[in-house]
Design a protein around this motif. Structure first.
Motif, short mmCIF file in Angstrom:
data_model
loop_
_atom_site.label_atom_id
_atom_site.label_comp_id
_atom_site.label_asym_id
_atom_site.label_seq_id
_atom_site.Cartn_x
_atom_site.Cartn_y
_atom_site.Cartn_z
N THR A 245 0.83 -1.21 0.00
CA THR A 245 0.00 0.00 0.00
C THR A 245 0.87 1.26 0.00
OG1 THR A 245 -0.17 -0.01 2.43
CG2 THR A 245 -1.91 -1.14 1.19
N ILE A 246 2.02 1.19 0.66
CA ILE A 246 2.92 2.34 0.66
C ILE A 246 3.46 2.58 -0.75
CG2 ILE A 246 5.09 3.29 1.56
CD1 ILE A 246 4.60 1.58 4.09
N ARG A 247 3.84 1.50 -1.42
CA ARG A 247 4.36 1.64 -2.79
C ARG A 247 3.29 2.22 -3.72
NH1 ARG A 247 6.34 -3.72 -1.59
NH2 ARG A 247 8.53 -3.60 -0.95
N TYR A 248 2.04 1.83 -3.52
CA TYR A 248 0.95 2.38 -4.34
C TYR A 248 0.80 3.88 -4.08
CZ TYR A 248 -3.73 3.38 -6.06
OH TYR A 248 -4.81 3.94 -6.70
N ALA A 253 2.08 9.74 -5.44
CA ALA A 253 2.82 10.96 -5.08
C ALA A 253 3.83 11.33 -6.15
CB ALA A 253 3.51 10.76 -3.73
N GLN A 254 4.42 10.31 -6.76
CA GLN A 254 5.37 10.57 -7.85
C GLN A 254 4.67 11.15 -9.07
OE1 GLN A 254 6.93 6.59 -8.02
NE2 GLN A 254 8.71 7.08 -6.75
N MET A 255 3.47 10.62 -9.38
CA MET A 255 2.73 11.14 -10.53
C MET A 255 2.26 12.57 -10.31
SD MET A 255 0.46 7.96 -12.02
CE MET A 255 -0.20 7.39 -10.47
N SER A 256 1.94 12.90 -9.07
CA SER A 256 1.48 14.26 -8.77
C SER A 256 2.63 15.23 -8.51
CB SER A 256 0.55 14.24 -7.55
OG SER A 256 1.27 13.88 -6.38
N GLY A 257 3.85 14.69 -8.40
CA GLY A 257 5.01 15.54 -8.16
C GLY A 257 5.13 16.04 -6.73
N ASP A 258 4.48 15.36 -5.78
CA ASP A 258 4.53 15.76 -4.37
C ASP A 258 5.80 15.18 -3.74
OD1 ASP A 258 4.17 16.23 -1.67
OD2 ASP A 258 2.02 15.84 -1.72
N ARG A 264 8.32 11.27 2.84
CA ARG A 264 7.68 10.70 4.03
C ARG A 264 7.32 9.24 3.79
NH1 ARG A 264 4.94 15.66 3.85
NH2 ARG A 264 3.02 14.66 3.17
N LEU A 265 6.78 8.94 2.62
CA LEU A 265 6.39 7.55 2.32
C LEU A 265 7.61 6.64 2.23
CD1 LEU A 265 3.55 8.22 -0.26
CD2 LEU A 265 3.28 7.12 1.98
N LEU A 266 8.71 7.17 1.73
CA LEU A 266 9.94 6.37 1.65
C LEU A 266 10.42 5.97 3.04
CD1 LEU A 266 11.78 8.23 -1.24
CD2 LEU A 266 11.10 5.82 -1.28
N THR A 267 10.29 6.87 4.02
CA THR A 267 10.68 6.50 5.39
C THR A 267 9.72 5.46 5.96
OG1 THR A 267 9.41 8.30 6.45
CG2 THR A 267 11.68 8.79 5.77
N HIS A 268 8.44 5.54 5.60
CA HIS A 268 7.48 4.54 6.05
C HIS A 268 7.79 3.18 5.42
CE1 HIS A 268 4.06 7.49 7.35
NE2 HIS A 268 5.22 7.77 7.89
N LEU A 269 8.16 3.20 4.15
CA LEU A 269 8.51 1.95 3.47
C LEU A 269 9.74 1.32 4.13
CD1 LEU A 269 7.92 -0.01 1.17
CD2 LEU A 269 9.37 1.39 -0.32
N ALA A 270 10.73 2.15 4.46
CA ALA A 270 11.93 1.65 5.12
C ALA A 270 11.58 1.01 6.46
CB ALA A 270 12.94 2.78 5.31
N ALA A 271 10.65 1.64 7.19
CA ALA A 271 10.23 1.09 8.49
C ALA A 271 9.50 -0.24 8.30
CB ALA A 271 9.35 2.10 9.22
N ALA A 272 8.59 -0.29 7.34
CA ALA A 272 7.83 -1.52 7.10
C ALA A 272 8.74 -2.65 6.66
CB ALA A 272 6.76 -1.27 6.04
#
Length: 308
Positions: A245-248, A253-258, A264-272
């Motif tokens: 779900t984080i990768r999705y 976020a990448q498509m929207s340029g955010d 923030r999501l990359l740090t969540h992915l690292a934690a998961a």
């Protein structure tokens, strides 16, 4: 010993204060700009140009150990100057999870992989270690890590940028390490305990390639529940994440340029994915059992005591 700390961020100055107050080592702080306030407080400071070889070599003459809190090309040039000046030991700017868990090309790397490769190349000339502390408690601080002058340029240093916004009681919690529902764990340490362990390690005769330290190891789900208990309030909104779900969300976020949301999501992915998790008791905890790190609960209650 003569110790050089490269940088003047919060972590650098907390380590410097620990050296100054608890040891007899000589200390010099390397800074890109003059630091009259630090000099007035009794610190020796040396202005350096990280892109000027002579400047760095002059600053490192007679130095035994370098502790770096600078990243990118400045750190690479610092390593080269340390080798030239026959500095005995070098600790690069890491202070997160075990580096062997970091994938090649990681977007959160900020040049740290190149620094480790540089030190490996010069391993016969300078001894090095990576201080591994997991996630700093201060990511959950009132006003975020930036209140402590840490993580200023990471993109996730503000209050609520990592897992829980404790003021608004909102959580995006990467509690699962896979789609089967396996719980993800995380190791955390207060920056002040990091400084205590790092400074005690200065007197060790040999440095292994990695030195772990940990204030507390806990499942992310239990961490989220602990913050709710400490705040005495339910979450107004909470979502539980798996790596998928984080990768999705990351792709959106990448498509929207955010960019900020991507970080923030990359740090969540690292934690998961368990990149902030390691076995406990940690190496430095076992080496210095007299150091009793503060628990996350006690730290959080003190940090948020004045916030309603």
């Amino acid at each position: 010993m003569r110790i050089a700390i490269a940088g003047t961020c919060g972590l650098a100055l907390i380590i410097a204060q620990e050296i100054q107050s608890k040891t007899s080592h000589q200390l010099v702080i390397l800074s890109r700009s003059p630091q009259p306030a630090l000099i007035a407080a009794g610190y020796q400071c040396q202005v350096v140009d990280y892109m000027n070889t002579s400047s760095l070599q002059h600053a490192l003459m007679g130095v035994d150990t370098v502790i770096s809190t600078v990243n990118g090309n400045p750190q690479l040039r610092l390593i080269e100057a340390a080798v030239f000046c026959r500095v005995r030991r070098f600790a690069p700017a890491e202070f997160e999870g075990p580096p062997h868990l970091t994938p090649t090309g990681d977007a959160l790397d900020r040049g740290r992989g190149l620094a480790r490769a540089h030190l490996q190349h010069y391993r016969n000339s300078v001894q090095s270690t990576v201080f591994v502390c997991g996630v700093l408690y201060e990511r959950f601080s009132v006003n975020g890590m930036q209140a402590h002058r840490i993580g200023m340029n990471t993109g996730y240093g503000n209050e609520g940028d990592f897992i829980v916004n404790a003021r608004k009681m909102i959580a995006e919690a990467p509690v699962y390490s896979d789609s089967a529902g396996t719980m993800a764990n995380i190791c955390l340490t207060s920056v002040y305990d990091v400084a205590r362990f790092v400074v005690r390690a200065l007197d060790m005769p040999q440095w292994p390639a990695e030195m772990t330290m940990c204030g507390q190891r806990i499942s992310i789900n239990a961490l989220v529940e602990l913050i709710k208990t400490c705040r005495g309030r339910p979450y107004s909104n909470i979502s539980y994440q798996t790596p998928d779900t984080i990768r999705y969300e990351l792709s959106l976020a990448q498509m929207s340029g955010d960019v900020n949301k991507q970080r923030r999501l990359l740090t969540h992915l690292a934690a998961a994915e368990g990149r902030y998790d390691f076995a406990t008791p940690a190496y430095l905890n076992a080496s210095f059992p007299d150091i009793k790190p503060i628990s996350f609960r006690d730290w959080f209650m003190r940090n948020w005591a004045s916030v309603s």
